[in-house]
Every structure is written in structure tokens, then in C-alpha cells.
Scaffold this motif. Structure first.
Motif, PDB file in Angstrom:
ATOM      1  N   ALA A  22       0.854  -1.275  -0.093  1.00  0.00           N
ATOM      2  CA  ALA A  22       0.077   0.246   0.344  1.00  0.00           C
ATOM      3  C   ALA A  22       1.147   0.879   0.058  1.00  0.00           C
ATOM      4  N   LEU A  23       2.210   0.927   0.582  1.00  0.00           N
ATOM      5  CA  LEU A  23       3.273   2.430   0.685  1.00  0.00           C
ATOM      6  C   LEU A  23       3.643   2.662  -0.981  1.00  0.00           C
ATOM      7  N   GLY A  24       3.560   1.898  -1.661  1.00  0.00           N
ATOM      8  CA  GLY A  24       4.268   1.198  -2.814  1.00  0.00           C
ATOM      9  C   GLY A  24       5.665   1.258  -2.894  1.00  0.00           C
ATOM     10  N   TYR A  25       5.675  -0.127  -1.989  1.00  0.00           N
ATOM     11  CA  TYR A  25       7.103  -0.940  -1.777  1.00  0.00           C
ATOM     12  C   TYR A  25       6.368  -1.885  -2.172  1.00  0.00           C
ATOM     13  N   HIS A  26       7.437  -2.978  -3.653  1.00  0.00           N
ATOM     14  CA  HIS A  26       6.853  -4.647  -3.177  1.00  0.00           C
ATOM     15  C   HIS A  26       8.171  -5.401  -3.580  1.00  0.00           C
ATOM     16  N   CYS A  27       9.477  -4.776  -2.928  1.00  0.00           N
ATOM     17  CA  CYS A  27      10.331  -5.543  -2.829  1.00  0.00           C
ATOM     18  C   CYS A  27      10.233  -6.794  -1.669  1.00  0.00           C
ATOM     19  N   PRO A  28       9.907  -8.003  -1.656  1.00  0.00           N
ATOM     20  CA  PRO A  28       9.754  -8.279  -0.016  1.00  0.00           C
ATOM     21  C   PRO A  28      11.269  -8.659   0.692  1.00  0.00           C
TER      22      PRO A  28
END
Length: 368
Positions: free
Chosen positions: A319-325
């Protein structure tokens, strides 16, 4: 009175705040606080407890309730208590990074309970783990009820740990082979490459099948009919365009009660020992269990175990724009373990890297 682990009502998850939660009850707030403090002191100082306090508002004409959350450690250190309503739909997000939740909540809650008793009448409760009091015995308890004095800390701790073991046993471990990438640098589908005499997706699937209750292949829906994938149980990406994080979240959405042992198909050097050690060192109280990278010391997110509660943190980052696990694991309460074989998580994203890994795997296979 037994303790049920099943979900009730329309809840998606079988817990209110955290998979490991205990409700504390007594005839007064002082009794509840005393019992919670007594039990909290039993845990290791580094074991983080979230303390949820529900109490009626002081205004008689106001039907709302006030909430408080406190972080308590075994060494007596406390975080900040803050009031406010915890929405039933997002309350887990407030306590995702604690190991255990203590809740002073309503008597009709279906949480496992510890109940403080004295000489008075004991209200009827469901799902009671044990009754606790200061007297040597208590004659007003239900038949067959478990009773400890407050000084029997070892026996009470063992009862709580036994219950937590039941919770852990109730969480299935599913395996997820991450494919779905477009393999731009490799030029070929990495899941179809052969490092071990069979397509890599089959190799990963078999590795996970030896350890997991069920195993699925994660991929895009348009790949489902391809010969490489059509014979495997599949979970199609519903979080599109977010890479591995989208695949993990899609699996968690499909099976929210499971923990997930995730393995990317571009890690051909992973061995059964790599995965067995990861499972043996798993810490279900944490958000995830992962290896520390031999290269940079950060978590390795694509050979890791994600606990059910991790979905709340993954969704928050998305939701905050981060998609790096990896960023999620770095900034979360992740249980990190040392990688026994520093080359086990070497990956191959290009033809040159593939050739180097093929040579390495071939040499390793020939080593007595």
C-alpha cells in the motif's frame, strides 16, 4: 473445558490479534493485570508481548469502548500505551510484530483464557487453559478444571507452551514455487531450464513436497496451460505487476491459514539440506524465517518461510508503494539464520550465470 483452535463467526483468520494470543480474566482489573504481569515475567526478556486492554468508557451515556495497547517484555520494559478503538478488520496490523498477545477482553471472547479465581463464585468461561489463584486449591471450579497457584510458575509456563505447540501444529505448512517471471535476461523460461535432469519447476516442486502439506506453483494465469506448468497445482497471480511479492500475497489470499515455504525457481543450487535446515530453525512466533545472505547480510526472501500474520505487513508495504519482499523482511520482526552453504542460494538470471551454476552443481554432485 477444552480450548478450541477453530475460527468462529465470519473471521478469515483463527485469531483476533495474533496467532499466539491469551485472554486474561478475573473479577477485577487488578486481578487481570496481576495475572498478566505474572505470566509476562515468565518469558525470555527478548520475547515481545503485546498487551491489549479493553475497558468500558467512563462516560455512562457512551456505548463505545476504549482500547489500549502496550508492548511488554520479560525484563519489565514497556512501550507506550495508547487509547483508541482497534477496528475489527485491521486490528492485526497493530500487533503483527509481537510474539504473543495478552488481552484483557470480554468474558465471551473465544480466545484461550487464563482466569484468576479467589473464594467467590467463578463465572462460566469457554476455552479455559487454566485457572490461577493464591490459595493451595480452589473448590468452586468446574469438574476436571486445571488449577495452578500463582507460585507454580514452571507448571503454568509449561501449560502455556503446550497450548502454543498446539497452535503451531494447527498451522499447515504449504510450499510455493515462484515462477511467473518473464525471464528477460535469461531469454528462456527459467522454470523450464534443466539443472538436475528435469525442469527446474519439477525439481523445486519435489523438494518442497518432501516437507510441506501441499505444494503449489505460482504463475500468471496466461501460463497455466503451458506444458511446463499444466500438470501442477497452481495459484495464479491476483496481485499483478508486483513480482515475487505478488505471488506470495496471491498464495496467502488463497490459503490464509497456512504458513508458506517459498522457493524461487531461479535458485538451482538449493538442496534438500537447505530447506530442511530452514524448517528446523523456523520460528513461528516471528513474521518470517529467512536465511541471511552470504553476500550482503540481508534476508534472503525467496527461500524463506512466511507465517500467516505476515500478510498484514506485506500488504502494508504494498500500500505504501514498496513491492520488494526483501525490504519487508529487513524492516520486520524476521527470524534470521545463518546459511550453512554460502553458495546454496546462488541464482541464475542470465545464460552466463546459468553455465557457471551448471558447472558448480555438476562438480558438487560428483564430490563424494
Amino acid at each position: 473445558m477444552g480450548c478450541s483452535l477453530s475460527a468462529t463467526g465470519n473471521r478469515v483468520y483463527a485469531f483476533h490479534y495474533n496467532p499466539f494470543e491469551l485472554a486474561f480474566h478475573g473479577q477485577s482489573a487488578d486481578q487481570r493485570a496481576h495475572l498478566a504481569a505474572k505470566v509476562g515475567a515468565m518469558f525470555d526478556p527478548h520475547f515481545v508481548v503485546g498487551h491489549v486492554i479493553e475497558r468500558p468508557t467512563q462516560m455512562p451515556d457512551d456505548s463505545a469502548r476504549q482500547m489500549g495497547v502496550n508492548l511488554v517484555r520479560g525484563d519489565g520494559q514497556h512501550g507506550l500505551l495508547y487509547p483508541g478503538e482497534l477496528d475489527n478488520y485491521v486490528r492485526q496490523q497493530q500487533l503483527v510484530d509481537v510474539d504473543v498477545v495478552f488481552a484483557e477482553s470480554e468474558a465471551d471472547s473465544d480466545m484461550a483464557k487464563l482466569v484468576w479465581v479467589d473464594d467467590g463464585e467463578v463465572p462460566k468461561y469457554q476455552n479455559v487453559l487454566a485457572y490461577v489463584g493464591s490459595a493451595p486449591s480452589c473448590r468452586v471450579l468446574p469438574p476436571g478444571a486445571t488449577y495452578f497457584t500463582e507460585d507454580q510458575t514452571l507448571a503454568l509456563k509449561q501449560r502455556i507452551e503446550s497450548y502454543f505447540d498446539e497452535v503451531i501444529e494447527s498451522i499447515p505448512l504449504y510450499g510455493l514455487v515462484l515462477t511467473g517471471g518473464k525471464s528477460t535476461r535469461m531469454g528462456l523460461d527459467k522454470a523450464a531450464l534443466d539443472y538436475h535432469g528435469r525442469p527446474q519447476v519439477r525439481h523445486c516442486f519435489d523438494l518442497l513436497s518432501a516437507l510441506c502439506d501441499k505444494v503449489f506453483v505460482s504463475l500468471r494465469s496466461e501460463q497455466s496451460g503451458e506444458a511446463t506448468y499444466r500438470d501442477f497445482p497452481q495459484i495464479h497471480d491476483t496481485f499483478l505487476g508486483y513480482g515475487p511479492l505478488g505471488g506470495i500475497l496471491s498464495a496467502q489470499k488463497a490459503h490464509p491459514h497456512a504458513a508458506w515455504l517459498v522457493l524461487a525457481c531461479d535458485l538451482p543450487a538449493v538442496t534438500p539440506d537447505t530447506l530442511e535446515y530452514l524448517c528446523a530453525e523456523r520460528n513461528p512466533f516471528k513474521l518470517a524465517t529467512a536465511y541471511t545472505s552470504a553476500n550482503d547480510g540481508f534476508p534472503e526472501p525467496l527461500c524463506a518461510i512466511y507465517e500467516p500474520k505476515s500478510i498484514f505487513r506485506l500488504m502494508s508495504f504494498l500500500a505504501l508503494g514498496y513491492h520488494c519482499p526483501r525490504k519487508v523482511l529487513i524492516n520486520s520482526d524476521t527470524w534470521l539464520i545463518r546459511l550453512p552453504d554460502v553458495h546454496a542460494l546462488d541464482n541464475a538470471n542470465s545464460p552466463d550465470e546459468r553455465e557457471a551454476l551448471l558447472e558448480s552443481i555438476s562438480k558438487h554432485a560428483g564430490t563424494p
